[in-house]
Structures are given as structure tokens and as C-alpha cells.
Design a protein around this motif. Structure first.
Motif, PDB file in Angstrom:
ATOM      1  N   TYR A  14       7.630   0.585  82.614  1.00  0.00           N
ATOM      2  CA  TYR A  14       8.027   1.767  81.826  1.00  0.00           C
ATOM      3  C   TYR A  14       7.286   1.618  80.514  1.00  0.00           C
ATOM      4  CZ  TYR A  14      11.242   3.160  77.957  1.00  0.00           C
ATOM      5  OH  TYR A  14      11.792   3.596  76.793  1.00  0.00           O
ATOM      6  N   LYS A  17       7.600   7.411  76.356  1.00  0.00           N
ATOM      7  CA  LYS A  17       8.843   8.188  76.308  1.00  0.00           C
ATOM      8  C   LYS A  17       8.575   9.613  76.756  1.00  0.00           C
ATOM      9  CE  LYS A  17      10.938   5.050  73.550  1.00  0.00           C
ATOM     10  NZ  LYS A  17      12.126   4.312  73.880  1.00  0.00           N
ATOM     11  N   GLY A 157      15.430   1.763  77.377  1.00  0.00           N
ATOM     12  CA  GLY A 157      14.965   2.333  78.649  1.00  0.00           C
ATOM     13  C   GLY A 157      14.984   1.332  79.790  1.00  0.00           C
ATOM     14  N   SER A 158      14.529   0.120  79.516  1.00  0.00           N
ATOM     15  CA  SER A 158      14.450  -0.891  80.574  1.00  0.00           C
ATOM     16  C   SER A 158      15.845  -1.376  80.986  1.00  0.00           C
ATOM     17  CB  SER A 158      13.602  -2.075  80.104  1.00  0.00           C
ATOM     18  OG  SER A 158      14.116  -2.576  78.883  1.00  0.00           O
ATOM     19  N   THR A 213       9.403  -0.041  71.187  1.00  0.00           N
ATOM     20  CA  THR A 213       9.643   1.393  70.933  1.00  0.00           C
ATOM     21  C   THR A 213       8.542   1.960  70.030  1.00  0.00           C
ATOM     22  OG1 THR A 213      11.987   0.827  70.948  1.00  0.00           O
ATOM     23  CG2 THR A 213      11.427   3.026  70.190  1.00  0.00           C
TER      24      THR A 213
END
Ligand code: DP6
Length: 335
Positions: A14, A17, A157-158, A213
Motif C-alpha cells: 500500500y 492515498k 492504512g496498513s 504518511t
């Protein structure tokens, strides 16, 4: 009650965004969750008395206070929203329900982890999953796994993938509410892969110079990132198929292709290399040994200098014998 979660290591990363309000990824990803016997995050939520004039949540990690950032607030908003939906028959369409009766926020979040923080060993994934499970315990919301994975994603997210054991894929469900569209689901794996293990080669546990991020945001509009995102669906299909058919060589090739691609994007867009020169030399040796002597192992790097090696036990032993001076952590995969 203390909640525990393990890190997961992405095979197809991933990186990027989609939507910042829901911290949605720009693409799917596939990972393996490690066993919490070796590396873990443990989190507990306690009610806080407001007599001392501190309102709202506080948080500490390994006994040091940390600031309540947007990720925590996004997660708490997500809990309010999902708790509201559980009580009402039709989900509303706004992302966050403006309700006076949100879940109580005068809480202390107390987290401990034995994972080196910010050095590419998925400490934030384990932390996000443990925090989500701890909040679910504390609020007694009893959300299902899919909802919990979406909530963990709001923090990191992960983290969504650490809600499950084994191989996990982040997928998009178009029919769901935006908050619940990107969720983690377990994927099946060929039984021959159940003996795969993981070796983490520690090159450095110093915090990375650029948090992921921020790095992702810097990469967002770079042409190499756009090109990478266009390659992801094919890589996900190759990785999924290799996991399901038990084709180790194909799994190794596609995973190595993906981490190298991600790190090239980072280098081109930010000028920073998370992977050390020594790490690149080491992983080239692993690739070469696999292709020439059938060493059944491959490397991958998250946003940090430390190398995660997946392989069968004999291959991991051989690596340790060839490089005895390095420091390693041996981990099982949690099936
Ligand atoms: C390189 O989950 O830490 O580990 O959602 O901004 O908190 P945020 O990012 P984070 O990203 C980690 C990305 C990665 C690859 C991966 O785990 O898929």
C-alpha cells in the motif's frame, strides 16, 4: 482488558492515498500477518476521571505520552459513526454523524509494543489493530471483522490487514458506504506455504527520516507513482495466484518487483532512500542465490531500512550461516 495484535508485512505494498477523509488507499495490497508470539502491540483503554481538567483522550506508548493526532480522532469519529449505524436501520450518507451522543472520549489509551517504532517493521499496523480491538472491547461495540478492519484503516492504512491472520488482501467494495469501502479480507494460500517463515534482518532501528504518511503525500503526483499504480492490479493478481497455487518462484519475483518499484518512487519523488546500500547489496545476493541455487527466499522492505525475508526454514538457515554477523528476529507467520 488488553488487546493484542501482530504486525503484517506487505508483499504488494500500500503506497498512496485515495481519499484523506477516510484514509483510503489508492490501490489494493496483499500482506502476511506475523505471529504475535514474537512481535506485538498491546493496548488497553481506561476511563479517565475528568476532575484534573484534562478532557478528551490521552495516549501513551511504552510509558511515554504521545500527542493525540488526526489518526486517533479519525478512528474515534469512525467508532461514533459505526456505533450510530448499528443502532439505526439505514446508514446515513455523511462520513461522520454529527451526534451529541458520541461514545465517551475521556479515555486513556495505554499501549506497549516490542516492535522498533518507525523503522519499517510495521509497528503502526500492529498499533492500529491493537488500538481498534481495544476500543471495540472498551465500548462493547462488538463490530464484525470487516468493520473493525475499516476502523483500523482510519488510524493507519496498513493496520486494516493486521485484523486477520495469514495472507490478507485490501479490497474495494463499491456498494459500501465510503467509510467501509476499503476493507481487509483473508485470502487462501496453498498448504505448501504453511511452512514459510520470516526473518527480519535489522540494519537499523533508528526512526526513519520521513514518516510514511508524509512520504506518500510527497509521492502522490509524481509520474513514477502514477505508473506504479497502473501496475498494481496485475501484480495483485500475480501475487494472489502464486499464493493460491503455491508457486514460490513467482511469489518471490512479483514481491521483489513491487518493493523495488515502491522504493524507486520514494527515491525519485522525495530524494530519500529508506533502503541502505548494504540492504540493496544483501537483497541482490538473495535474488541471485534464488535464481542460481534455488534458495527459497525473497526480501521485501517497508518504509524503513530493515529487510524482511520470507522463505522456507532451510533457506533462512542458510542465509544466517552466510551472514552470521547480522542481527535477526525470527518470526512465524500466523496461519
Ligand atoms: C510501506 O499504514 O503506515 O508499510 O495509512 O499513512 O498510517 P498511513 O500509512 P502506513 O503505511 C505503511 C505502508 C507500507 C506498506 C504496507 O504496509 O502496505
Amino acid at each position: 482488558m488488553q488487546a493484542i495484535a501482530a504486525p503484517n508485512i506487505a508483499l504488494i505494498k500500500y503506497w498512496g492515498k485515495g481519499d484523506s477523509t477516510t484514509n483510503s488507499p489508492a490501490s489494493g495490497s496483499i500482506s502476511l500477518t506475523l505471529s504475535a508470539d514474537t512481535l506485538w502491540a498491546k493496548t488497553q483503554i481506561l476511563s479517565r476521571d475528568t476532575a484534573n481538567n484534562i478532557n478528551g483522550p490521552t495516549m501513551e506508548i511504552n510509558d511515554s505520552p504521545v500527542a493525540i493526532n488526526d489518526s486517533v480522532l479519525r478512528l474515534l469519529d469512525g467508532f461514533d459513526q459505526c456505533a450510530y449505524w448499528k443502532k439505526t436501520p439505514t446508514p446515513c450518507t455523511s462520513i461522520v454523524h454529527e451526534s451529541a451522543e458520541g461514545l465517551p472520549r475521556d479515555i486513556s489509551i495505554i499501549s506497549h509494543t516490542n516492535i522498533p517504532i518507525g523503522s519499517g517493521i510495521a509497528s503502526s499496523a500492529a498499533g492500529a489493530a491493537a488500538l481498534t480491538l481495544a476500543l471495540d472491547n472498551y465500548y462493547q461495540t462488538n463490530f464484525d471483522k470487516i468493520t473493525l478492519s475499516c476502523l483500523a484503516r482510519l488510524y493507519s492504512g496498513s493496520g486494516a490487514r493486521s485484523l486477520y491472520k495469514g495472507a490478507v488482501e485490501m479490497v474495494y467494495e463499491a456498494a459500501a458506504h465510503p467509510l467501509l469501502q476499503w476493507r481487509a479480507i483473508p485470502i487462501s494460500v496453498h498448504p505448501s506455504f504453511y511452512s514459510l517463515e520470516c526473518l527480519i534482518l535489522l540494519f537499523s532501528c533508528i526512526r526513519k527520516p520521513l514518516p510514511s504518511t508524509e512520504a506518500m503525500n510527497k509521492c502522490a503526483n509524481h509520474p513514477s507513482q502514477k505508473l506504479r499504480l497502473s501496475c498494481i492490479p496485475t501484480r495483485l493478481a500475480r501475487c494472489r495466484s502464486a499464493l493460491q497455487t503455491g508457486c514460490f518462484e513467482e511469489l518471490a519475483e512479483v514481491c521483489e518487483e513491487d518493493w523495488k518499484c515502491m522504493h524507486n518512487v520514494v527515491q525519485e519523488a522525495t530524494g530519500i532512500s529508506y533502503v541502505l546500500e548494504e540492504g540493496r547489496t544483501f537483497s541482490e545476493w538473495v535474488t541471485d542465490q534464488r535464481r542460481t541455487t534455488s534458495l527459497q527466499a525473497f526480501c521485501t522492505y517497508d518504509a524503513g531500512p530493515n529487510c524482511v525475508i520470507f522463505g522456507f526454514p532451510a533457506a533462512l538457515n542458510r542465509i544466517r550461516e552466510c551472514y552470521p554477523h547480522y542481527q535477526y528476529i525470527t518470526c512465524k507467520i500466523s496461519w
